[in-house]
Structure formats: C-alpha cells, structure tokens
Design an enzyme around this catalytic site. Structure first.
Site, PDB file in Angstrom:
ATOM      1  CG  ASP A   1      -7.383   0.731  11.388  1.00 42.70           C
ATOM      2  OD1 ASP A   1      -8.024   1.547  12.049  1.00 42.70           O
ATOM      3  OD2 ASP A   1      -7.907  -0.297  10.927  1.00 42.70           O
TER       4      ASP A   1
ATOM      5  CE  LYS B   1      -9.050   3.648   8.643  1.00 39.78           C
ATOM      6  NZ  LYS B   1      -9.655   2.321   8.462  1.00 39.78           N
TER       7      LYS B   1
ATOM      8  N   GLY C   1       0.783  -1.245   0.000  1.00 41.70           N
ATOM      9  CA  GLY C   1       0.000   0.000   0.000  1.00 41.70           C
ATOM     10  C   GLY C   1       0.803   1.277   0.000  1.00 41.70           C
TER      11      GLY C   1
HETATM   12  P1  IMP Z   1      -3.404  -1.750  11.796  1.00 35.71           P
HETATM   13  O1  IMP Z   1      -2.515  -2.892  12.204  1.00 35.71           O
HETATM   14  O2  IMP Z   1      -4.791  -1.915  12.345  1.00 35.71           O
HETATM   15  O3  IMP Z   1      -2.818  -0.393  12.130  1.00 35.71           O
HETATM   16  O4  IMP Z   1      -3.614  -1.855  10.241  1.00 35.71           O
HETATM   17  C1  IMP Z   1      -2.773  -1.278   9.344  1.00 35.71           C
HETATM   18  C2  IMP Z   1      -2.960  -1.873   7.972  1.00 35.71           C
HETATM   19  O5  IMP Z   1      -4.325  -2.221   7.708  1.00 35.71           O
HETATM   20  C3  IMP Z   1      -2.587  -0.863   6.911  1.00 35.71           C
HETATM   21  O6  IMP Z   1      -1.211  -0.922   6.598  1.00 35.71           O
HETATM   22  C4  IMP Z   1      -3.474  -1.256   5.759  1.00 35.71           C
HETATM   23  O7  IMP Z   1      -2.841  -2.269   5.006  1.00 35.71           O
HETATM   24  C5  IMP Z   1      -4.705  -1.824   6.417  1.00 35.71           C
HETATM   25  N1  IMP Z   1      -5.780  -0.825   6.527  1.00 35.71           N
HETATM   26  C6  IMP Z   1      -6.238  -0.246   7.656  1.00 35.71           C
HETATM   27  N2  IMP Z   1      -7.236   0.598   7.408  1.00 35.71           N
HETATM   28  C7  IMP Z   1      -7.421   0.579   6.067  1.00 35.71           C
HETATM   29  C8  IMP Z   1      -8.337   1.274   5.190  1.00 35.71           C
HETATM   30  O8  IMP Z   1      -9.188   2.117   5.569  1.00 35.71           O
HETATM   31  N3  IMP Z   1      -8.209   0.992   3.865  1.00 35.71           N
HETATM   32  C9  IMP Z   1      -7.317   0.073   3.378  1.00 35.71           C
HETATM   33  N4  IMP Z   1      -6.442  -0.581   4.162  1.00 35.71           N
HETATM   34  C10 IMP Z   1      -6.501  -0.333   5.505  1.00 35.71           C
HETATM   35 MG    MG Z   2      -0.214  -1.491   4.872  1.00 31.43          MG
END
Ligand code: IMP
Ligand code: MG
Length: 195
Positions: free
Chosen positions: A105, A133, A46
């Site tokens: 996130d 986020k 991404g």
């Molecule tokens: P975390 O471990 O919850 O912080 O997730 C991070 C990863 O989840 C990011 O690197 C993205 O690959 C994916 N991700 C989280 N939110 C989104 C979103 O709104 N759209 C697309 N991918 C997301």
């Molecule tokens: Mg990612």
C-alpha cells in the site's frame, strides 16, 4: 469459501483470475531461480494463502519461512513504524530471498522489512506481491513480481483481512462502504457466511 453477490462488496479479482496470474508468477520465479534454492520469506498472516498457491505451482527447489511484523496503526493506516513480532528461523546470510507479501500500500512496511533483511547480508532479495496499490505509494520500492495493480480502495479476501475477518474468501473484494465496516467489523459476515 466462494461467496455469491454480497451487498456492499464488489468483486475485483475472481478466483479464476487469481489462479491464472499466480501460475504466471510461479512460472516467472521458477525460470529466474532455476538451479537455485531461494528462501520464500512470507509475511504473516495475510500472505499465507498466496504463499501456498504460489509455491505449489513453482517447479524449483525452495524453502519457506515466516515473519510476523506489526505496523503501528490498525485497520487502514500504516505508520512505517514496524516491530518484528516473530522472526525467521532461517539464516538468510548468502541466500537468495523472495519476500512474499499480500499487498503493498504505502510501502512503508515493506521498506522497513527490506532494510532489516538486507542488513543480514543475503545474496539477493526480490519481492513478490500479489496486490499493488501503487497510487498510494509513499516510498519507492522494487517489486519484481507483481500480481495485480489495484485502485485505492480497501480490499478483503484471499488472505486479506479487516480486524482478522474475511481471510478465507477465495477472491478479492473491494469494500464499497468502508465506514460501515469500521462501525461494524463483522458487517459482511452474515452476507458471506449466512449467520
Ligand atoms: P503499507 O505499509 O501501507 O504498504 O501496508 C501494507 C500492509 O497493510 C499490508 O501488508 C496489509 O497487511 C495492510 N493493508 C494495506 N491495504 C490493505 C487492504 O486494502 N486490505 C487489507 N489489508 C491492507
Ligand atoms: Mg501484510
């Protein structure tokens, strides 16, 4: 590609806003790392669009490397259990590292990754995340360079996907009806790409 209005998607960061903010981030990083040669550790897939635009605007000497990690749980959810699928080829011992991420996130993925990187004894590690986020954060993380703080919604475009689709849109869109996307991952393909 640059879409027009697509039903079910709401523009939250335009291509122009991305350009302005990414230039600001590149200027800040260039000032902070003047005279150094940081390694930009980019999380596949991404963050690749962001990396390209960010590094082209940096005025310092830098290196680029990639890491691919998979969080268990697909689509929206992240469990914090992460597996390294592709590791760096650069030895980061004693190096200045800038982690380039598309979105933070819950923070669980980045938290794991930072522990892995710190265990390799880099000189320093900072984080540059395009989107934050922050309302969904579970673990507290330092984000030195943050593009945009966004609300708790699922977003696509500019590298961000749903089931591998929608990365090649030049702006960031909120998916208004996530259930529709879950039921049919290519729900917006026709609206965006005309087929
Ligand atoms: P975390 O471990 O919850 O912080 O997730 C991070 C990863 O989840 C990011 O690197 C993205 O690959 C994916 N991700 C989280 N939110 C989104 C979103 O709104 N759209 C697309 N991918 C997301
Ligand atoms: Mg990612």
């Amino acid at each position: 590609m640059t879409p027009g209005e697509v039903e079910g998607l709401r523009l939250i960061v335009s291509a122009e806003e991305l350009e302005v903010r990414i230039t600001e981030l590149a200027n800040a990083i260039s000032a902070d790392y003047a005279g150094k040669r940081p390694v930009f550790v980019t999380i596949l897939k991404g963050a690749t669009q962001f990396l390209a635009d960010l590094t082209m605007r940096c005025s310092i000497d830098l290196e680029i490397d990639f890491m691919s990690i998979s969080s268990f749980g697909s689509g929206r959810s992240s469990s914090g259990v992460v597996r390294i699928e592709k590791d760096l080829t650069t030895d980061i011992t004693g190096r200045d590292v800038v982690v380039v991420e598309d979105i933070v996130d819950t923070g669980l993925t980045l938290n794991y990754l930072l522990r892995v990187l710190h265990a390799r004894d880099p000189l320093s590690v900072s984080v540059c995340a395009l989107l934050d986020k922050d309302v969904r954060r579970i673990v507290d993380l330092p984000i030195e360079y943050r593009g945009f703080s966004i609300p708790d919604s699922f977003v696509i475009g500019y590298g961000l996907d749903f089931e591998q689709l929608y990365r090649n849109i030049d702006a960031i869109y909120e998916v208004v009806d996530v259930d529709r996307l879950i039921a049919s991952p290519d729900a917006f393909v026709a609206g965006l790409f005309g087929h």
